[in-house]
Design a protein around this motif. Sequence first.
Motif, PDB file in Angstrom:
ATOM      1  N   TYR A 161      31.695  36.979  44.613  1.00 48.03           N
ATOM      2  CA  TYR A 161      32.337  38.014  43.795  1.00 48.03           C
ATOM      3  C   TYR A 161      31.275  38.811  43.044  1.00 48.03           C
ATOM      4  O   TYR A 161      31.313  40.051  43.019  1.00 48.03           O
ATOM      5  N   ARG A 162      30.337  38.103  42.442  1.00 44.40           N
ATOM      6  CA  ARG A 162      29.295  38.767  41.649  1.00 44.40           C
ATOM      7  C   ARG A 162      28.442  39.686  42.535  1.00 44.40           C
ATOM      8  O   ARG A 162      28.159  40.837  42.178  1.00 44.40           O
ATOM      9  N   LYS A 163      28.049  39.202  43.704  1.00 42.66           N
ATOM     10  CA  LYS A 163      27.204  40.004  44.587  1.00 42.66           C
ATOM     11  C   LYS A 163      27.955  41.207  45.133  1.00 42.66           C
ATOM     12  O   LYS A 163      27.396  42.301  45.256  1.00 42.66           O
ATOM     13  N   THR A 164      29.230  41.022  45.451  1.00 37.80           N
ATOM     14  CA  THR A 164      30.033  42.140  45.959  1.00 37.80           C
ATOM     15  C   THR A 164      30.242  43.181  44.873  1.00 37.80           C
ATOM     16  O   THR A 164      30.175  44.393  45.132  1.00 37.80           O
ATOM     17  N   ALA A 165      30.498  42.723  43.651  1.00 37.22           N
ATOM     18  CA  ALA A 165      30.700  43.655  42.541  1.00 37.22           C
ATOM     19  C   ALA A 165      29.419  44.422  42.227  1.00 37.22           C
ATOM     20  O   ALA A 165      29.463  45.617  41.911  1.00 37.22           O
ATOM     21  N   ASP A 166      28.274  43.758  42.336  1.00 36.75           N
ATOM     22  CA  ASP A 166      26.999  44.398  42.011  1.00 36.75           C
ATOM     23  C   ASP A 166      26.612  45.483  43.009  1.00 36.75           C
ATOM     24  O   ASP A 166      26.124  46.546  42.635  1.00 36.75           O
ATOM     25  N   CYS A 167      26.835  45.204  44.303  1.00 34.34           N
ATOM     26  CA  CYS A 167      26.364  46.146  45.329  1.00 34.34           C
ATOM     27  C   CYS A 167      27.472  47.018  45.902  1.00 34.34           C
ATOM     28  O   CYS A 167      27.192  48.010  46.587  1.00 34.34           O
ATOM     29  N   GLY A 168      28.729  46.659  45.647  1.00 32.23           N
ATOM     30  CA  GLY A 168      29.827  47.446  46.177  1.00 32.23           C
ATOM     31  C   GLY A 168      30.031  47.292  47.674  1.00 32.23           C
ATOM     32  O   GLY A 168      30.669  48.135  48.309  1.00 32.23           O
ATOM     33  N   CYS A 169      29.483  46.215  48.231  1.00 35.80           N
ATOM     34  CA  CYS A 169      29.634  45.972  49.665  1.00 35.80           C
ATOM     35  C   CYS A 169      29.656  44.466  49.904  1.00 35.80           C
ATOM     36  O   CYS A 169      29.318  43.675  49.020  1.00 35.80           O
ATOM     37  N   CYS A 194      37.845  40.092  47.620  1.00 33.91           N
ATOM     38  CA  CYS A 194      37.317  39.099  46.672  1.00 33.91           C
ATOM     39  C   CYS A 194      38.271  38.969  45.492  1.00 33.91           C
ATOM     40  O   CYS A 194      38.692  39.981  44.909  1.00 33.91           O
ATOM     41  N   TYR A 195      38.557  37.708  45.149  1.00 32.58           N
ATOM     42  CA  TYR A 195      39.508  37.461  44.072  1.00 32.58           C
ATOM     43  C   TYR A 195      39.003  36.337  43.172  1.00 32.58           C
ATOM     44  O   TYR A 195      38.567  35.282  43.645  1.00 32.58           O
ATOM     45  N   LEU A 196      39.058  36.573  41.876  1.00 31.59           N
ATOM     46  CA  LEU A 196      38.850  35.550  40.859  1.00 31.59           C
ATOM     47  C   LEU A 196      39.854  35.797  39.744  1.00 31.59           C
ATOM     48  O   LEU A 196      40.048  36.950  39.328  1.00 31.59           O
ATOM     49  N   PRO A 197      40.537  34.760  39.246  1.00 28.38           N
ATOM     50  CA  PRO A 197      41.525  34.945  38.186  1.00 28.38           C
ATOM     51  C   PRO A 197      40.915  35.630  36.965  1.00 28.38           C
ATOM     52  O   PRO A 197      39.810  35.299  36.532  1.00 28.38           O
ATOM     53  N   GLY A 198      41.632  36.605  36.445  1.00 25.69           N
ATOM     54  CA  GLY A 198      41.191  37.294  35.244  1.00 25.69           C
ATOM     55  C   GLY A 198      40.225  38.435  35.485  1.00 25.69           C
ATOM     56  O   GLY A 198      39.856  39.132  34.529  1.00 25.69           O
ATOM     57  N   LEU A 199      39.817  38.660  36.737  1.00 27.17           N
ATOM     58  CA  LEU A 199      38.890  39.745  37.049  1.00 27.17           C
ATOM     59  C   LEU A 199      39.538  40.707  38.040  1.00 27.17           C
ATOM     60  O   LEU A 199      40.445  40.323  38.777  1.00 27.17           O
ATOM     61  N   PRO A 200      39.077  41.964  38.060  1.00 28.05           N
ATOM     62  CA  PRO A 200      39.668  42.925  39.001  1.00 28.05           C
ATOM     63  C   PRO A 200      39.425  42.495  40.448  1.00 28.05           C
ATOM     64  O   PRO A 200      38.344  42.025  40.799  1.00 28.05           O
ATOM     65  N   GLU A 201      40.460  42.641  41.279  1.00 33.24           N
ATOM     66  CA  GLU A 201      40.278  42.334  42.702  1.00 33.24           C
ATOM     67  C   GLU A 201      39.341  43.368  43.336  1.00 33.24           C
ATOM     68  O   GLU A 201      39.354  44.533  42.966  1.00 33.24           O
ATOM     69  N   LEU A 202      38.537  42.897  44.272  1.00 31.29           N
ATOM     70  CA  LEU A 202      37.602  43.777  44.975  1.00 31.29           C
ATOM     71  C   LEU A 202      38.020  43.867  46.437  1.00 31.29           C
ATOM     72  O   LEU A 202      38.161  42.842  47.106  1.00 31.29           O
ATOM     73  N   MET A 203      38.210  45.080  46.928  1.00 33.65           N
ATOM     74  CA  MET A 203      38.555  45.279  48.331  1.00 33.65           C
ATOM     75  C   MET A 203      37.526  46.207  48.968  1.00 33.65           C
ATOM     76  O   MET A 203      37.378  47.358  48.563  1.00 33.65           O
ATOM     77  N   ILE A 204      36.797  45.683  49.948  1.00 35.79           N
ATOM     78  CA  ILE A 204      35.755  46.439  50.628  1.00 35.79           C
ATOM     79  C   ILE A 204      36.136  46.578  52.100  1.00 35.79           C
ATOM     80  O   ILE A 204      36.088  45.591  52.845  1.00 35.79           O
TER      81      ILE A 204
END
Length: 298
Positions: A161-169, A194-204
């Motif tokens: 999640y952290r790596k996807t959020a940082d790079c956007g991919c 990417c999903y973690l409770p309490g954080l925005p979902e990431l869809m790439i």
Amino acid sequence: RIVMKTQCPHCGQSIEADDQWAGMDVPCPTCQQVFPLPLINARQFTIVKLQQGTREWLEWRHNGLGASDAPTIMGENPWKTAAELLREKAGPPRDSIKTAAMLRGTELEPEARRRYILRKSRDVEPACLQSTQYECLRASVDGITTDGDMVVEIKCGESVYRKTADCGCAPDYYYGQLQHILAVTGLQSIDFWCYLPGLPELMIPVERDNHYIERLMNAELTFWNDLLRAASHRAGADSHPAPPPQSDALVPDRVVPATAAPGRQSLSSLSPSASQLTRLQRCPKCGLVMRVDSARSG
């Protein structure tokens, strides 16, 4: 043989192409711009009725090459080498060691899938897919629609999640996994969720990479051949992986640019010559998949 009819999205040129080019990037004979040919409306896979995580699923997964094996075979897995994977596949199936993070990800996956369904307004279910062209190629997907036109890979770990959020991919070490799923399904894209409770979902959204898939298929078939060689030297055949089915499919090595001509163009001139085609055949004695030059095979 099926003849596909389409148009170049850049110049509007009407084009005809043999079905062997379906889903591949080709240059337009008129404007020379590269574009993907449409896929034929026929599934490239079958759904194997197995529940993921069961012993039967583990054996099915072990006796083939799954999406998670792809980065290792391509040398892109920082945690495992192809040689280590080969030794694992040559032995009996074993339960993988699951860390606390992996167990938590498994627990979160149903909720992650539910949220993805809400986002896309399409229902998806986990499924076990097997290629109809090469039975050794398999994929346990986290979600696919009933009609098979949309697929998702779900990740619920903090690190990814952290790596996807940082790079956007999607992280590089998942690229082979995603492209393997696209190769098995024949789809043009896959959602990396990417999903973690309490954080925005990431869809790439990750697009199909035909050039990478061509290299991936060559690497996976080579790996499968190596596995069959290793298995053939082992005593006992109880855990011997099932050999890939016999295939007479012609696989183009590359796309050859065509000469432009007015009116309706045929991509037959784009078709590789006999020297540029490879025939995949299985040895009747050992099951080894062999690449035979069609110009010399008679």
